[in-house]
Write a protein that holds these residues in place. Structure first.
Motif, short mmCIF file in Angstrom:
data_model
loop_
_atom_site.label_atom_id
_atom_site.label_comp_id
_atom_site.label_asym_id
_atom_site.label_seq_id
_atom_site.Cartn_x
_atom_site.Cartn_y
_atom_site.Cartn_z
N GLY A 27 -3.79 15.91 -15.89
CA GLY A 27 -4.20 16.54 -14.66
C GLY A 27 -4.93 17.86 -14.84
N THR A 28 -5.30 18.17 -16.07
CA THR A 28 -6.03 19.40 -16.36
C THR A 28 -7.23 19.09 -17.25
N LEU A 29 -8.08 20.10 -17.45
CA LEU A 29 -9.17 20.00 -18.41
C LEU A 29 -8.86 20.91 -19.59
N ILE A 30 -9.16 20.44 -20.77
CA ILE A 30 -9.06 21.29 -21.96
C ILE A 30 -10.44 21.36 -22.60
N ILE A 31 -10.75 22.54 -23.11
CA ILE A 31 -12.06 22.77 -23.73
C ILE A 31 -11.84 22.96 -25.22
N PHE A 47 -12.39 29.70 -12.55
CA PHE A 47 -12.02 28.39 -13.10
C PHE A 47 -10.54 28.31 -13.45
N ARG A 48 -9.79 29.37 -13.23
CA ARG A 48 -8.37 29.45 -13.62
C ARG A 48 -8.23 29.08 -15.09
N LEU A 49 -9.13 29.59 -15.88
CA LEU A 49 -9.22 29.22 -17.30
C LEU A 49 -8.38 30.17 -18.14
N SER A 50 -7.54 29.62 -19.00
CA SER A 50 -6.72 30.44 -19.87
C SER A 50 -6.47 29.70 -21.18
N PHE A 51 -6.03 30.46 -22.17
CA PHE A 51 -5.75 29.88 -23.48
C PHE A 51 -4.34 29.31 -23.49
N ASP A 52 -4.21 28.07 -23.95
CA ASP A 52 -2.91 27.42 -24.03
C ASP A 52 -2.45 27.44 -25.49
N PRO A 53 -1.53 28.34 -25.84
CA PRO A 53 -1.13 28.46 -27.24
C PRO A 53 -0.35 27.26 -27.76
N ARG A 54 0.16 26.42 -26.85
CA ARG A 54 0.92 25.25 -27.30
C ARG A 54 0.06 24.28 -28.11
N VAL A 55 -1.21 24.15 -27.72
CA VAL A 55 -2.11 23.22 -28.41
C VAL A 55 -3.35 23.91 -28.94
N GLY A 56 -3.46 25.23 -28.71
CA GLY A 56 -4.54 25.99 -29.31
C GLY A 56 -5.91 25.76 -28.69
N VAL A 57 -5.94 25.47 -27.38
CA VAL A 57 -7.23 25.26 -26.69
C VAL A 57 -7.19 25.96 -25.34
N ARG A 59 -7.54 25.86 -21.24
CA ARG A 59 -7.14 24.86 -20.25
C ARG A 59 -7.40 25.39 -18.84
N CYS A 60 -7.72 24.45 -17.90
CA CYS A 60 -7.91 24.82 -16.49
C CYS A 60 -7.64 23.59 -15.63
N PRO A 61 -7.49 23.75 -14.28
CA PRO A 61 -7.24 22.59 -13.41
C PRO A 61 -8.39 21.59 -13.46
N ALA A 62 -8.07 20.33 -13.27
CA ALA A 62 -9.09 19.27 -13.36
C ALA A 62 -10.13 19.37 -12.26
N PHE A 63 -9.75 19.88 -11.08
CA PHE A 63 -10.68 19.83 -9.95
C PHE A 63 -11.91 20.73 -10.12
N VAL A 64 -11.90 21.64 -11.12
CA VAL A 64 -13.07 22.49 -11.34
C VAL A 64 -14.07 21.83 -12.28
N TYR A 65 -13.85 20.57 -12.62
CA TYR A 65 -14.69 19.86 -13.59
C TYR A 65 -16.18 20.04 -13.34
N ARG A 66 -16.61 19.79 -12.13
CA ARG A 66 -18.04 19.84 -11.83
C ARG A 66 -18.62 21.23 -12.04
N SER A 67 -17.97 22.23 -11.47
CA SER A 67 -18.49 23.58 -11.57
C SER A 67 -18.36 24.13 -12.99
N LEU A 68 -17.28 23.77 -13.69
CA LEU A 68 -17.10 24.23 -15.06
C LEU A 68 -18.16 23.63 -15.99
N LEU A 69 -18.42 22.33 -15.82
CA LEU A 69 -19.45 21.68 -16.64
C LEU A 69 -20.80 22.35 -16.42
N GLY A 70 -21.11 22.64 -15.17
CA GLY A 70 -22.36 23.32 -14.87
C GLY A 70 -22.42 24.71 -15.48
N GLU A 71 -21.27 25.41 -15.46
CA GLU A 71 -21.21 26.76 -16.03
C GLU A 71 -21.42 26.73 -17.54
#
Length: 476
Positions: A27-31, A47-57, A59-71
């Protein structure tokens, strides 16, 4: 304890620089592969974007996919899009139907807003046809989210009749996702973290349900770049409709009942009918209300305040006196909503309209059953099995039943056979509920003039409730 797998063990080897990769995960996006310098250039708050130390990437909510990809692309980054799991294809509409003027206007407004947003139109104005038009235009896998299983079945029939292909369903013990799928809000909230990448378009029917803490996850956990919300009344008393605009899009088009009456919808009128207590009912009401009000005043509770009802409930739970006051409150409310003279007035109105189909609405099931027994009419509640409900509505449609008595099960969305008279015996103070009940009788027919009767007990708390729920353009 087992060692937690690293990101690269879970999602595969890194893409060579200077690429970044978008993936859908629970339910989220990871970059993947985002450098600190590139992260610093992004609007992390938007984008509510933050670093997820559990997996080292990141992460942000999935619903920002379109705007994040454009950014990301706008910042000159090369992106591998592994998040997208939906397909593109052309759909031929098997049912040729030209849109009405307001539907064409709504469609154009949605297109101009980037195929994201909310359309507000009354019941019977053809919101479902707008959804069909959106599915055709987007030409992507599409998911329709509806509040009830009744509506899931209704949407399945509609989509299959238009597109003639398998239409999947999720909910009620069924889990069959297809390129065209219908689901309930409950099931979407449960499953979207696993399947939220499968659809390019998500349509939220009765979108005013979305802001609840559980249901909003159905929208936040989906990547769908295209979104359409449909409702007859968007605003919520808790103000949470702002959440809808954040995760679905702005209100792009709105038409009210008065604007469409006589053309798209039937002409109508509303009549408030005051029905006084009998002497016995008046005495019983007064006694119960006095007991309830005595407790409220003793506790210093302002029932009209913002937290009045919650304060009353807390106070009544603390003592035997409070519990008696709560029961007195319930008795005086039931007495006002369904007293003897009101039931008799329903019978009189039915006699005034012997050749018309009538829907009768009450607030509680006990009143529904009492009235159904008095009138020898079928009752529809949430306890009525789906097969029996369908049979009752079919007989009502065929004219074998003149009247149907219901509580709230027909308030929302369900395709009700054309009725011309509605009698509101009782209800809540909700503006939305009142507008929905009016909408049940507004389907256009040649020469039809619909009438909504609202039966109100004067000199009771119901007078205030009636005034509050009529605060809508449809009643002015």
């Amino acid at each position: 304890m087992a060692k937690k797998a690293s990101y690269h063990e879970q999602f595969g080897p890194a893409v060579e620089e200077p690429w970044v990769e978008l993936c859908f995960d629970s339910g989220t996006l990871i970059i993947k592969g985002l450098k600190d310098s590139d992260f610093a250039r992004l609007d992390t708050k938007a984008f509510r974007l933050s670093f997820d130390p559990r997996v080292g990437v990141h992460r942000c909510p999935a619903f920002v996919y379109r705007s994040l990809l454009g950014e990301l692309l706008g910042k000159g980054l090369s992106v591998v899009d592994s998040a997208r799991g939906y397909a593109e294809f052309d759909r031929e509409d098997l049912v040729e139907r030209s849109p009405r003027v307001h539907q064409a206007e709504a469609m154009q407004a949605w297109l101009s807003a980037g195929k994201r947003g909310v359309v507000v139109m009354p019941t019977g104005a053809g919101k479902s046809h707008l959804a069909v038009m959106a599915i055709q235009d987007v030409a992507r896998s599409a998911l329709v989210v509806a509040p009830t299983l009744d509506l899931v079945e209704q949407w399945q029939r509609l989509l299959k009749s238009h597109f003639g292909e398998p239409v999947g369903a999720i909910g009620g013990g069924t889990h069959d996702p297809q390129a065209l799928t219908v689901t309930t809000y409950d099931s979407a909230a449960i499953h979207m973290e696993r399947i939220g990448s499968k659809w390019g378009l998500v349509i939220f029917d009765e979108v005013h349900h979305l802001p609840s803490d559980m249901y909003r996850w159905a929208a936040e956990a989906a990547i769908a770049p295209f979104r359409l919300g449909l409702t007859a009344t968007l605003e919520r008393v808790d103000g949470k409709h702002a959440v809808i605009h954040e995760i679905i899009g702005p209100t792009v088009y709105e038409k009210n009942t008065r604007e469409l009456a006589g053309d798209v919808l039937a002409d109508y009128e509303t009549r408030v009918v005051e029905v006084a207590f009998s002497e016995t009912d008046a005495e019983l009401y007064a006694a119960s209300r006095a007991e309830y009000r005595e407790f409220v005043e003793k506790e210093g509770i302002r029932m009209g305040g913002r937290h009045g009802w919650q304060n009353f409930l807390r106070a009544t739970s603390r003592s035997r006196e409070g519990r008696r006051a709560f029961k007195a409150f319930q008795r005086q409310k039931r007495r006002a909503l369904g007293h003897e003279n009101k039931l008799e007035k329903v019978r009189e109105i039915l006699c005034e309209h012997p050749d018309e189909s009538v829907l009768i609405f009450a607030n509680d099931n006990a009143t529904v059953y009492a009235l159904a027994e008095l009138l020898l009419a079928p009752a529809l509640t949430h306890h009525t099995p789906l097969a029996e409900r369908a049979e009752i509505l079919e007989r009502f449609r065929a004219g074998r039943y003149r009247a149907v008595v219901t509580s709230r099960v027909l308030n929302e969305g369900v395709d009700v056979p054309a009725a011309s008279i509605a009698i509101i015996l009782s209800g809540t103070g909700s503006v939305r509920e009142h507008v929905q009940r009016l909408g049940r009788i507004l389907r256009k027919e040649e020469g039809k003039r619909a009438i909504l009767y609202e039966l109100v007990t004067p000199d009771s708390a119901e007078t205030f409730v009636s005034q509050r729920r009529r605060e809508h353009d449809a009643y002015r």
